[in-house]
Structures are given as structure tokens and as C-alpha cells.
Motif scaffolding. Sequence first.
Motif, mmCIF file in Angstrom:
data_model
loop_
_atom_site.group_PDB
_atom_site.id
_atom_site.type_symbol
_atom_site.label_atom_id
_atom_site.label_comp_id
_atom_site.label_asym_id
_atom_site.label_seq_id
_atom_site.Cartn_x
_atom_site.Cartn_y
_atom_site.Cartn_z
ATOM 1 N N THR A 1 -9.018 -10.495 4.653
ATOM 2 C CA THR A 1 -9.232 -9.985 3.296
ATOM 3 C C THR A 1 -9.565 -11.147 2.372
ATOM 4 O O THR A 1 -8.780 -12.097 2.266
ATOM 5 N N LEU B 1 -4.167 2.656 6.236
ATOM 6 C CA LEU B 1 -5.197 1.789 6.801
ATOM 7 C C LEU B 1 -6.485 2.571 6.994
ATOM 8 O O LEU B 1 -6.467 3.748 7.345
ATOM 9 N N THR B 2 -7.597 1.903 6.772
ATOM 10 C CA THR B 2 -8.886 2.527 7.048
ATOM 11 C C THR B 2 -9.117 2.550 8.554
ATOM 12 O O THR B 2 -8.492 1.793 9.307
ATOM 13 N N ARG C 1 0.827 -1.216 0.000
ATOM 14 C CA ARG C 1 0.000 0.000 0.000
ATOM 15 C C ARG C 1 0.856 1.258 0.000
ATOM 16 O O ARG C 1 0.485 2.255 -0.627
ATOM 17 N N ARG D 1 -8.843 -2.188 0.408
ATOM 18 C CA ARG D 1 -9.026 -1.712 1.781
ATOM 19 C C ARG D 1 -10.301 -2.289 2.385
ATOM 20 O O ARG D 1 -11.337 -2.372 1.735
ATOM 21 N N ASN D 2 -10.199 -2.711 3.638
ATOM 22 C CA ASN D 2 -11.335 -3.288 4.355
ATOM 23 C C ASN D 2 -12.081 -2.186 5.088
ATOM 24 O O ASN D 2 -11.500 -1.457 5.893
ATOM 25 N N HIS D 3 -13.387 -2.076 4.798
ATOM 26 C CA HIS D 3 -14.210 -1.028 5.389
ATOM 27 C C HIS D 3 -15.253 -1.620 6.327
ATOM 28 O O HIS D 3 -15.431 -2.835 6.423
ATOM 29 N N GLU E 1 -9.704 -0.876 9.814
ATOM 30 C CA GLU E 1 -8.505 -1.702 9.947
ATOM 31 C C GLU E 1 -7.660 -1.283 11.148
ATOM 32 O O GLU E 1 -7.000 -2.129 11.764
ATOM 33 N N THR F 1 0.281 3.849 -3.043
ATOM 34 C CA THR F 1 -0.526 5.013 -2.680
ATOM 35 C C THR F 1 -0.084 6.250 -3.452
ATOM 36 O O THR F 1 1.119 6.454 -3.675
ATOM 37 N N GLU G 1 -11.341 8.729 5.167
ATOM 38 C CA GLU G 1 -9.925 8.985 5.309
ATOM 39 C C GLU G 1 -9.630 10.475 5.339
ATOM 40 O O GLU G 1 -10.312 11.270 4.715
#
Length: 301
Positions: free
Chosen positions: A195, A181-182, A160, A268-270, A185, A164, A287
Amino acid sequence: MLQGDLAEIGFTLHSSVVIHNVMTMQFIEFIFLILTLALTLIIILPFTGVLVRFRANYNPKALRLDVEGGAQAHTGPVIHSYFGMMARVHMLEGWPGLYKGLMPTLLSTLVVTLFILVFLDTPRVRHGKYRAPEAGILGTLGYAVGMMLITLPTAILTYRSITTPHKLSYFGLMQNLRILLTPTERRRPWILYLTPGLLTAEVLHIVVVVLVLEPLRRLLLPELLVESDKGFSGISAVKLSIFLVIVALSTIILTPLEVIAIRLAIQRNHASSDYNSVSQEVDGDAEETAEFSGAEEDVIG
């Protein structure tokens, strides 16, 4: 008595000198190892970062309009080659863009190296995370899976940080984590292991290497497992050629698994599966804005 005391003192001084010399040599070897790892990262990291971006880049066919109103067949930048991606990274982000991911790569390398030196130190030097300390196939498989589980979070952070579009600080850990990271996360870091498909791709990659390539190497090239005065001269050219062909063919399986793993790692895990973009997070799960690296245009699609 005096001679005995002098002899004892001399022996003690000699032992102290020997211990000091041994500790000095070990310290010098450790410093040399650190410097070697640092130099290797400086040379290898730009090529690894470009490879990660090249594999992560995705340009599905779709009809869209450019700024002048013309139709385009693809979304995002179309990159056809590895060196084309390298040129694009350098054009948009300069040399700092080629060294994205330096800190997580350096930290994970140091942690794994120290772990091996402290807990798995053996007279035989091991290279690669799929080489277990003198174990059978099942032991090697368990070792490889264990090391993968240990290093998976840092691998995700590395991928990431490379892909990014935002500018990351080399020492601003918390700020970087807020970008990479969200909030979901950060609140539940174990969700990285959940994931969808990521662990499956990683384990399949290990299975191919450990259960297929490693036994074939032991079968065709047993000379590599033992030290010999003949060196490489005792290796059969025919068997070596066969093994190299098998390794080349294995990339047909391994490369897609590596591409899948990279693309899943940067997903990304939300909090909710119904919202999968930064702008559509729920319950304040959005974010913070961060500065972009060099240009407003993203390197990959």
C-alpha cells in the motif's frame, strides 16, 4: 534397602508435588494474564475505536446540495471533536459500533503475547512493541520493525473493521474477510504491504520513537533502566519535566504519522489503479453486499 527405597519414593513424590504446584501457578498466572488482557480490551477498545474513526474521517470542502436543495460546504458529516465522534458512533450504531474491531484486536493481542512469552521470555517484563529484550538501539529498531511487519496485516484488518459501515460477525471469519478485503487482496495478501506510503509512515513512527525518544529517555532518566530501592524518589524533577515536554512536542510529528497510517490502511487495493472504488472494479473484482450497522448513514466521511 527398604529405607533407601522409601526415601527414593518420598523424594519422587515430593518432586512430583513441586512440579505440579509450579505448573498450577504458571497456569493460574496465564489465565490471570488472559483475563487482564480481556478486561483491558473491554475498557480501552471503545476509546481506541472512536480515535481511529476520528482520525480516518475526512471532509473536504466541496459545494453540494442536500436533500432539500440547499448548498453545503462540506462532503460527509462534519465532526469537530473526539467526543462528538463518540456520540455519533453511539447514535448510529449503538454499543456494538463502539466495540467494532474487537475480534481482530483480541486475536492479534493474544498472538503477540504468546509470541513474546514463548520466544522472548525474560525475567524483565516488557510493555509496548518498541521495547526489545535488552538490546542496543539497532537491536531495538530491528525488533520494532519486525514486530510491525508481523502485526501490520492485523492492524489493517482492525482499522477496516472499525471504520466499515457494514455489520460484521464476531465468528464469521470468511464472511468478514470478504467484506474487509478486496478480491485482489484476498488473492494476493502480500499486496497489503505494498500500500503506497503505509510502510513509510510506520517505519518513520518507529524511527522517531526508537532513535529519538528512547535515547533521550536513557540520557535524562537513566534511573528508569535499573531497579532501585529509592523508587521514583531518585528521579530528578527537572529532567523528568524536560522529558515530558519533549514527549509532548513529539506528538507534533507522531500524530500526523498515525493519522496518515490509519487513512492509508483503510485504502483498499484493487486490481487496477484506474479503478479505486467498489462500484468501479474490473473483471468481476466487486464486493458482495452486506448488511449495514444500525443505520444506512455512514459514521465517517
